[in-house]
Enzyme design. Structure first.
Site, PDB file in Angstrom:
ATOM      1  N   CYS A  92      -9.035  -0.837  25.857  1.00 16.02           N
ATOM      2  CA  CYS A  92      -9.696  -0.404  24.629  1.00 16.02           C
ATOM      3  C   CYS A  92     -11.194  -0.493  24.839  1.00 16.02           C
ATOM      4  O   CYS A  92     -11.681  -1.480  25.395  1.00 16.02           O
ATOM      5  CB  CYS A  92      -9.266  -1.310  23.480  1.00 16.02           C
ATOM      6  SG  CYS A  92     -10.009  -0.860  21.906  1.00 16.02           S
ATOM      7  N   HIS A 134      -1.974   3.070  19.115  1.00 23.52           N
ATOM      8  CA  HIS A 134      -3.162   2.256  19.412  1.00 23.52           C
ATOM      9  C   HIS A 134      -4.340   2.679  18.531  1.00 23.52           C
ATOM     10  O   HIS A 134      -4.990   1.829  17.898  1.00 23.52           O
ATOM     11  CB  HIS A 134      -3.512   2.403  20.898  1.00 23.52           C
ATOM     12  CG  HIS A 134      -4.770   1.709  21.312  1.00 23.52           C
ATOM     13  ND1 HIS A 134      -4.787   0.697  22.254  1.00 23.52           N
ATOM     14  CD2 HIS A 134      -6.066   1.879  20.925  1.00 23.52           C
ATOM     15  CE1 HIS A 134      -6.040   0.269  22.392  1.00 23.52           C
ATOM     16  NE2 HIS A 134      -6.829   0.971  21.614  1.00 23.52           N
ATOM     17  N   GLU A 135      -4.611   3.978  18.485  1.00 22.96           N
ATOM     18  CA  GLU A 135      -5.789   4.447  17.738  1.00 22.96           C
ATOM     19  C   GLU A 135      -5.613   4.226  16.237  1.00 22.96           C
ATOM     20  O   GLU A 135      -6.556   3.805  15.558  1.00 22.96           O
ATOM     21  CB  GLU A 135      -6.070   5.926  18.034  1.00 22.96           C
ATOM     22  CG  GLU A 135      -6.405   6.239  19.481  1.00 22.96           C
ATOM     23  CD  GLU A 135      -7.515   5.379  20.062  1.00 22.96           C
ATOM     24  OE1 GLU A 135      -8.394   4.925  19.310  1.00 22.96           O
ATOM     25  OE2 GLU A 135      -7.495   5.146  21.288  1.00 22.96           O
ATOM     26  N   HIS A 138      -6.413   0.838  14.852  1.00 23.13           N
ATOM     27  CA  HIS A 138      -7.831   0.544  14.592  1.00 23.13           C
ATOM     28  C   HIS A 138      -8.188   0.761  13.118  1.00 23.13           C
ATOM     29  O   HIS A 138      -9.083   0.097  12.592  1.00 23.13           O
ATOM     30  CB  HIS A 138      -8.740   1.446  15.438  1.00 23.13           C
ATOM     31  CG  HIS A 138      -8.929   0.985  16.853  1.00 23.13           C
ATOM     32  ND1 HIS A 138      -9.573  -0.184  17.171  1.00 23.13           N
ATOM     33  CD2 HIS A 138      -8.580   1.541  18.036  1.00 23.13           C
ATOM     34  CE1 HIS A 138      -9.617  -0.331  18.488  1.00 23.13           C
ATOM     35  NE2 HIS A 138      -9.010   0.706  19.047  1.00 23.13           N
TER      36      HIS A 138
HETATM   37 NI    NI Z   1      -8.878   0.948  21.126  1.00 24.54          NI
END
Ligand code: NI
Length: 170
Positions: A92, A134-135, A138
């Site tokens: 990341c 994953h994104e 966030h």
């Molecule tokens: Ni990330």
């Protein structure tokens, strides 16, 4: 990691098609390219809004993973398809120099909008599904180490790549 802005729940976007949104997304694409990532979320540049960008022609390290269509995804909703999870290595841009082995749903459906507010709905699997999970994490203040179940598999990228003959992704 450590900046409290990465831990906030981001707000929905409603100014589709605006110049402001276009400029912000241009900045996300530029930064993603500069840092060599396969995805970036607005909170990573200090903007707490539900915007992610992702995509790749081929993975910078693991070419066998294939292409993921370059996508701007706004106000996304991710729904797992089935219970199957797989572990894979993640990094990341907000956790620089590190890698970790992270379990993710193998198959998901995601919905959201593009920059003009047109709906997007896709069912994807494997690496594409991993990037999106994953994104989108966030946007809820979640970083990949939070998803790890075995912290012995968290470390410096250069140590991990030199100690694994062939790093396993997917
Ligand atoms: Ni990330």
């Amino acid at each position: 990691m450590g900046d409290p802005r990465l831990r906030k729940v981001s707000t929905m976007v409603d100014d589709f098609g605006s110049t402001r949104l276009k400029l912000l997304i241009d900045e996300l694409w530029d930064l993603m390219e500069i840092y060599g990532g396969v995805g970036l979320a607005a909170p990573q540049v200090g903007i707490s809004e539900r915007i992610v960008v992702f995509g790749m022609e081929s993975h910078p390290t693991y070419e066998e993973l294939g292409a993921v269509e370059y996508t701007v995804l706004i106000n996304p909703v991710v729904t797992p398809i089935g219970d199957e999870r797989k572990v894979g290595w993640e990094g990341c841009l907000s956790v620089p120099g590190m890698r970790g082995l992270v379990p993710r749903y193998r198959r998901i459906e995601y919905r959201g909008c593009d920059i003009d507010g047109n709906p997007i709905c896709r069912a994807v699997s494997d690496y594409h599904a991993r990037i999106v999970q994953h994104e989108c994490d966030h946007l809820d203040g979640i970083l990949y180490p939070d998803r790890m179940t075995d912290l012995t598999q968290f470390g410096f990228e250069e140590e991990i790549s030199s100690n694994l003959a062939e790093a396993t992704v997917e």
